[in-house]
Design an enzyme around this catalytic site. Structure first.
Site, PDB file in Angstrom:
ATOM      1  CE  LYS A   9      10.271  31.632  -9.829  1.00  0.00           C
ATOM      2  NZ  LYS A   9      10.009  30.813  -8.621  1.00  0.00           N
ATOM      3  CE1 TYR A  49       5.261  28.678 -10.649  1.00  0.00           C
ATOM      4  CE2 TYR A  49       4.681  31.000 -10.692  1.00  0.00           C
ATOM      5  CZ  TYR A  49       5.636  29.999 -10.742  1.00  0.00           C
ATOM      6  OH  TYR A  49       6.968  30.317 -10.878  1.00  0.00           O
ATOM      7  CG  ASN A 112      12.886  30.214  -6.431  1.00  0.00           C
ATOM      8  OD1 ASN A 112      12.263  30.960  -7.184  1.00  0.00           O
ATOM      9  ND2 ASN A 112      12.562  28.964  -6.248  1.00  0.00           N
ATOM     10  CG  HIS A 115       9.204  28.839 -13.855  1.00  0.00           C
ATOM     11  ND1 HIS A 115       8.552  27.902 -13.095  1.00  0.00           N
ATOM     12  CD2 HIS A 115       8.934  28.537 -15.150  1.00  0.00           C
ATOM     13  CE1 HIS A 115       7.897  27.063 -13.908  1.00  0.00           C
ATOM     14  NE2 HIS A 115       8.120  27.438 -15.161  1.00  0.00           N
ATOM     15  CD  GLU A 126       5.733  25.906 -17.184  1.00  0.00           C
ATOM     16  OE1 GLU A 126       5.483  25.290 -16.136  1.00  0.00           O
ATOM     17  OE2 GLU A 126       6.888  26.268 -17.484  1.00  0.00           O
TER      18      GLU A 126
HETATM   19  P1  ATP Z   1       9.741  26.799 -10.493  1.00  0.00           P
HETATM   20  O1  ATP Z   1       8.465  26.053 -10.783  1.00  0.00           O
HETATM   21  O2  ATP Z   1       9.516  28.233 -10.066  1.00  0.00           O
HETATM   22  O3  ATP Z   1      10.758  26.635 -11.568  1.00  0.00           O
HETATM   23  P2  ATP Z   1      10.601  24.615  -8.921  1.00  0.00           P
HETATM   24  O4  ATP Z   1      10.078  23.770 -10.042  1.00  0.00           O
HETATM   25  O5  ATP Z   1      12.029  24.427  -8.506  1.00  0.00           O
HETATM   26  O6  ATP Z   1      10.431  26.148  -9.232  1.00  0.00           O
HETATM   27  P3  ATP Z   1       8.116  24.089  -7.585  1.00  0.00           P
HETATM   28  O7  ATP Z   1       7.974  22.938  -6.665  1.00  0.00           O
HETATM   29  O8  ATP Z   1       7.523  23.982  -8.958  1.00  0.00           O
HETATM   30  O9  ATP Z   1       9.676  24.457  -7.669  1.00  0.00           O
HETATM   31  O10 ATP Z   1       7.504  25.370  -6.863  1.00  0.00           O
HETATM   32  C1  ATP Z   1       7.187  26.549  -7.583  1.00  0.00           C
HETATM   33  C2  ATP Z   1       7.672  27.749  -6.811  1.00  0.00           C
HETATM   34  O11 ATP Z   1       6.934  27.855  -5.604  1.00  0.00           O
HETATM   35  C3  ATP Z   1       9.135  27.676  -6.372  1.00  0.00           C
HETATM   36  O12 ATP Z   1      10.019  28.192  -7.320  1.00  0.00           O
HETATM   37  C4  ATP Z   1       9.156  28.509  -5.111  1.00  0.00           C
HETATM   38  O13 ATP Z   1       9.326  29.876  -5.405  1.00  0.00           O
HETATM   39  C5  ATP Z   1       7.776  28.266  -4.547  1.00  0.00           C
HETATM   40  N1  ATP Z   1       7.845  27.214  -3.536  1.00  0.00           N
HETATM   41  C6  ATP Z   1       8.007  25.902  -3.713  1.00  0.00           C
HETATM   42  N2  ATP Z   1       8.037  25.237  -2.555  1.00  0.00           N
HETATM   43  C7  ATP Z   1       7.890  26.173  -1.597  1.00  0.00           C
HETATM   44  C8  ATP Z   1       7.825  26.144  -0.183  1.00  0.00           C
HETATM   45  N3  ATP Z   1       7.930  24.987   0.492  1.00  0.00           N
HETATM   46  N4  ATP Z   1       7.675  27.308   0.453  1.00  0.00           N
HETATM   47  C9  ATP Z   1       7.579  28.464  -0.221  1.00  0.00           C
HETATM   48  N5  ATP Z   1       7.629  28.568  -1.557  1.00  0.00           N
HETATM   49  C10 ATP Z   1       7.776  27.438  -2.233  1.00  0.00           C
HETATM   50 MG    MG Z   2       8.125  23.995 -10.884  1.00  0.00          MG
END
Ligand code: ATP
Ligand code: MG
Length: 137
Positions: A9, A49, A112, A115, A126
């Protein structure tokens, strides 16, 4: 062999830890099948997304993912989806186990670092959003 999509990211790209993150994959049995640095458009990021469209953080997430270039990677290996998720650590870096990519390189739940696809089916979708079949080798 199973494939998954990883994205380094904007926060991690800006920090200059692309190589360190790629090393985690290669050192743990995940092969780089495709790799490119791209700057996502708003449209690209919203489509990518789309599953999170109704979540309160959707707008900020799209904003963040389009704020700077990302590195998109197709990883290949046994149980690649689960293996990559394990190497990434928890979404919130404060909850990520030590030694995981997010524990070591992420700043916050928004920024974070990486992804990773969360299922084999979503990986397929994806990967097709970001790569043509001729780019996956
Ligand atoms: P990614 O999809 O990016 O690999 P993930 O699968 O661990 O991460 P998801 O639940 O799919 O998490 O959420 C997608 C992204 O949205 C997260 O990586 C994070 O950056 C953001 N995100 C998720 N939950 C929150 C939250 N509660 N507040 C802010 N941002 C969030
Ligand atoms: Mg995810």
């Amino acid at each position: 062999m199973e494939k998954t999509l990883s994205i380094i990211k904007p926060d991690a790209v800006k920090k200059g830890v692309i190589g360190k993150i790629i090393d985690r994959f290669e050192s743990n049995g995940l092969r780089i099948a495709a790799l490119k640095k791209v700057w996502l458009s708003r449209q690209n990021a919203e489509a990518f997304y789309a599953i999170h469209k109704s979540r309160p953080f959707f707008k900020d997430l799209v904003e963040f993912m389009t704020s700077a270039p990302i590195v998109a990677i197709v990883l290949e290996g046994e149980n690649a989806v689960a293996k990559n998720r394990e190497l990434m650590g928890a979404t919130n870096p404060k909850e990520a186990k030590s030694g995981t990519i997010r524990a070591d390189f992420a700043d916050s739940i928004d920024a974070n670092a990486v992804h990773g696809s969360d299922s084999v089916e979503n990986a397929r979708i994806e990967i097709a959003q970001l790569f043509g079949s001729f780019e996956i080798l």
